[in-house]
Design a protein around this motif. Structure first.
Motif, PDB file in Angstrom:
ATOM      1  N   TYR A  60       8.210 -24.750  -0.261  1.00  0.00           N
ATOM      2  CA  TYR A  60       7.379 -24.513  -1.076  1.00  0.00           C
ATOM      3  C   TYR A  60       7.230 -23.762  -2.247  1.00  0.00           C
ATOM      4  O   TYR A  60       7.088 -23.297  -3.751  1.00  0.00           O
ATOM      5  N   ILE A  61       7.635 -23.373  -1.874  1.00  0.00           N
ATOM      6  CA  ILE A  61       8.825 -21.941  -2.929  1.00  0.00           C
ATOM      7  C   ILE A  61       9.195 -22.702  -4.059  1.00  0.00           C
ATOM      8  O   ILE A  61       9.342 -21.778  -5.003  1.00  0.00           O
ATOM      9  N   ALA A  88       8.398 -23.640   4.174  1.00  0.00           N
ATOM     10  CA  ALA A  88       7.821 -21.757   3.276  1.00  0.00           C
ATOM     11  C   ALA A  88       8.804 -21.928   2.612  1.00  0.00           C
ATOM     12  O   ALA A  88       8.321 -22.017   0.718  1.00  0.00           O
ATOM     13  N   GLU A 131       2.764 -19.378   1.030  1.00  0.00           N
ATOM     14  CA  GLU A 131       3.595 -18.873   1.317  1.00  0.00           C
ATOM     15  C   GLU A 131       3.903 -17.900   3.080  1.00  0.00           C
ATOM     16  O   GLU A 131       4.674 -18.003   3.540  1.00  0.00           O
TER      17      GLU A 131
END
Ligand SMILES: [Zn+2]
Lengths: 763, 53
Positions: free
Chosen positions: A83-84, A80, A68
């Protein structure tokens, strides 16, 4: 590059960089823009791998944190975010696979004493059938909310311990709490949903109906219930009881002294009631006596009844006053005793719990209210049946200069009695209407402008939605969510700028979550709350029909952001908590002040009451800590105990004088407008010293504390009835925990302590 | 409470197996017995030091 990695289940396996590569590529593809070349992904993968290199074997969580960070550092904000979300989704799937059924197994097959999950709230008995049933519902509901209701990133933040959504199991259902105006509710009678109750006629029914109202409301909300104006509300019942007792005694007087038949005496009294304009009250007795002595002799003469002189009328009046006052006082004591007893035994929530009740009082100076307050305190001091300390209602004595705080104030004697009672029974707590942030609303004699507190600390007063209605009654908290402050500080590694940046992000997240929940709450109709809304308990709900939406009236409530562990936060940022260093105290006030400003700003923008809460940390103090201890290990002074410190408190283990503690915590009360409490721990013996006790309360008042209390050990031996401090050995009967005492010894002791518990069939 | 009694040396004993009740404040409210505290609260209660005046 590390050689190994620790999986979530603790197993150590070969470190495989291609997994990182794959996860980043997947997240980037999901975005559809800011396309990354394989070379770029490779660079990031190597950065991540290098950053977790060291002596310790990295964990999957740590590696994911680094991913991250690198995505953000290289400006791939959308990737990001994806991805979170991807992480959150996987966290959810993991949870889905295992946890709910495991939780059900734990609830089913383990006792509360062994299972922490069954002791989340100390006042719920989760070992009973209904208690366990409630827990099944609650855990199933949380699972549903996490997996199917919450936005993914919010669910992830809640599950991973960045934030904590309180009462999450009620997310789809209701609000936290309400401050009930019993005066309005009683007027004309009310409906509980299980039948209509007429307007009460005496203090005993006032007290009984107060309990019923609390119980009815408790079943429609997930938090506690509070009566903000208990003294004002009960005074009406005393007035009615006194009037009834007065006329009864007046009739008795004529029966005895004039040998009248009961019928004649009653007829006389009803003529008095019809013809003498005013009503007798505790306060205006003399005026009524005067009017009676003028009217009665003439009435007797004109109707040819037996003669009664003005002097005799006055004597009858004096007797009736005396008798009525004594009878009313007795009735009031019984009523208060019954109220305390009821609120400690009456069921709510299918029997798993007694209603979580709070009552505020202390400022009504009428003789009727004074009678209520005095008898409530005396009943509390006496304790329950065998002298047990009552746990409910939470009692809050409102302190106000000019009313009860100083010698010469009309209720000063009751403040003194409150101190004596609290020194024995831990209640009442004390609230301070002179604290500037409370005083700004105060109008003398208007209970709706006197700040009240819910038992655990909740405070609801300011109202940006309707600035003309900054009142206590009919309002409450809608929901609250707390931020894990120490974690932000640990992650900031001493970088204050980074700390504030993350804090702001967390606050944004929580605000978004509170509004998400608020939208759900706004979807409800009046008929979803037959008592709270149907009976007009909540402000302005009386203007709504049963099928109407509650969205508009809910705006009178508060949405609160809470926090936990300021002490550990300061430790992480500066090495010292606010009890240890003036610099840390300054920083602490800046941090909490910043949070408050964010709340005020959000209130201005939305017209909703966003407020800052010093979170009551019961369940949370351990939860955040456990997660963080796993994540960061035992950091000295930060994560090396079993709990995070409550809100802004000085840590419980830190030696400090009571006065200093109060002084340091007081300024946070002004900032936490959703509620706060400070307490100090006194030695049992110090506490018996009422002057010392009072000096602590007076210092709280002086320092600007809003709500406070004094803790001291209250132990009780159920065998001999001793209440006080018990070490290993009971000072009265000499037994140790679990040991028996001989019947002879108990008999001997009873001569000295007649109120000792009795053992049926043995003595 | 349960009234457990035994005859020990021909003396009736009362209270065997009965503990002491210990009332503590958690946040603003009281709890009647330490058994119902969760682990973290129990640890916190255990760590509390008295404040001098
Ligand atoms: Zn004893």
């Amino acid at each position: 590059m590390p050689r190994q990695i620790r999986k979530r289940n603790g197993v150590v396996v070969q470190f495989d960089a291609s997994k990182i590569f794959g996860a980043i590529r997947k997240a980037n593809q999901a975005v559809g823009e800011e396309a990354m070349t394989p070379e770029m992904i490779d660079v990031l993968t190597k950065k991540v791998a290098a950053s977790v290199e060291g002596n310790d074997i990295p964990t999957v969580e740590q590696v994911q944190d680094r991913v991250e960070e690198q995505l953000i550092a290289f400006g791939y904000a959308k990737t990001a975010k994806a991805y979170i979300l991807y992480r959150a989704e996987h966290a959810k799937i993991r949870q889905a696979e295992s946890s709910l059924m495991d939780i059900y197994k734990e609830l089913t097959f383990r006792d509360a004493k062994d299972a922490d999950i069954k002791r989340e709230n100390a006042n719920i008995d989760a070992d009973t059938a209904m208690g366990t049933m409630l827990k099944y519902g609650s855990e199933g509901s949380k699972y549903f909310i996490n997996n199917h209701v919450l936005p993914k990133d919010i669910a992830a933040a809640h599950i991973n311990g960045d934030i904590h959504i309180h009462d999450e199991d009620f997310y789809m259902l209701t609000e936290t709490c309400c401050q009930i105006d019993l005066i309005r509710l009683f007027s004309g009678g009310f409906c509980t949903g299980h039948g209509f109750l007429r307007e009460p006629k005496d203090i005993r029914s006032y007290a009984a109906l107060a309990c019923i109202a609390i119980q009815a409301n408790q079943n429609e909300m997930h938090g506690g219930q509070s009566v903000p104006n208990f003294d004002y509300a009960m005074a009406g019942g005393v007035r009615k009881t006194f009037r009834k007792a007065y006329f009864k005694a007046l009739a008795q007087y004529f029966e005895v002294s004039h040998g009248m038949s009961r019928g004649d005496a009653r007829a006389l009294v009803s003529a008095v009631r019809e013809s003498v304009g005013s009503e007798p009250t505790l306060q205006r007795g003399e005026a009524f006596g005067q009017a009676l002595s003028e009217w009665l002799p003439a009435h007797q003469r004109e109707n040819g009844f037996e003669a009664i002189s003005a002097q005799e009328a006055l004597a009858a009046h004096a007797y009736a006053m005396r008798t009525a006052e004594a009878d009313t006082d007795d009735a009031t004591f019984q009523a208060m005793e019954a109220l305390v007893h009821n609120l400690n035994t009456m069921n709510s929530r299918a029997g798993a719990q007694v209603p979580f009740s709070s009552i505020n009082y202390g400022t009504d100076t009428s003789p009727e209210a004074r009678m209520v307050i005095r008898n409530l305190l005396l009943a509390t001091e006496d304790g329950l049946g065998d002298g047990e300390t009552p746990i409910f209602p939470v009692q809050i004595f409102k302190i106000k200069e000019g009313v009860n705080f100083n010698p010469g104030d009309p209720n000063y004697d009751l403040f003194q009695l409150a101190i004596r009672t609290s020194a024995k029974r831990l209640f009442p707590n004390f609230s301070f209407l002179d604290a500037p942030f409370n005083l700004q609303y105060y109008k003398p004699g208007d209970y709706d402008t006197e700040v009240a507190y819910m038992g655990c600390r909740t405070r609801v007063m300011g109202n940006v939605h309707d600035p003309d209605r900054q009142v206590t009654c009919g309002r409450g908290n809608l929901s609250f969510t707390s931020i894990n402050l120490p974690r932000i500080a640990i992650e900031a590694k001493g970088d204050l700028k980074k700390f504030y940046k993350t804090l702001d992000d967390r606050i944004d997240l929580v605000i978004r979550q509170l509004l998400h929940r608020f939208q759900i709450q706004c979807g409800k109709k009046v008929y979803n709350y037959p008592f709270l809304m149907g009976q007009g308990v909540w402000l302005d709900s009386d203007k709504l029909g049963p099928d109407e939406s509650v969205a508009e009236v809910l705006r009178h409530g508060t949405l609160s952001v809470g926090f936990i562990g300021l002490a550990e936060t300061l430790k992480a940022l500066t090495g010292k908590h606010h009890g240890e260093s003036a610099e840390s105290q300054k920083l602490g006030l800046q941090i909490i002040g910043h949070m408050r400003e964010r709340m005020d700003e959000e209130s201005r923008q939305t017209g909703l009451n966003f407020t800052l809460l010093a979170t009551p940390a019961e369940g949370l103090s351990g939860r955040f800590l456990r997660i963080d201890q796993k994540k960061y290990g035992k950091l000295p002074g930060i994560t090396d105990r079993d709990y995070y410190t409550n809100s802004f408190h000085i840590p419980v283990y830190y030696p400090i004088s009571a006065f200093k503690k109060i002084e340091l915590e007081a300024p946070y009360h002004a900032l936490t407008n959703a509620g706060h409490i400070s307490y100090v721990e006194l030695d049992g013996d110090v506490c018996r010293n009422l002057e010392a006790f009072e000096s602590v309360i007076r210092w709280m008042q002086k320092c600007g504390v809003g709500y406070g209390s004094v803790n001291h050990p209250v132990d009780r031996d159920p065998v001999c009835g001793y209440t006080g401090v018990i070490g290993d050995v009971c000072p009265r009967c000499g037994r140790r925990e679990g040991e028996g005492v001989s019947i002879e010894k108990l008999r001997e002791l009873r001569k000295k302590y007649p109120s000792m518990p009795r053992f049926v069939g043995l003595e | 409470m349960t009234q457990k009694t035994t005859a020990a040396n021909e003396t009736m004993m009362v209270g065997e197996g009965v503990g002491f009740a210990r009332i503590r404040r958690i946040t603003g409210y009281l709890v009647g017995t330490l058994d119902r505290f969760n682990n973290a609260k129990r640890a916190e209660e255990n760590d509390r030091v008295k404040h001098g005046l």
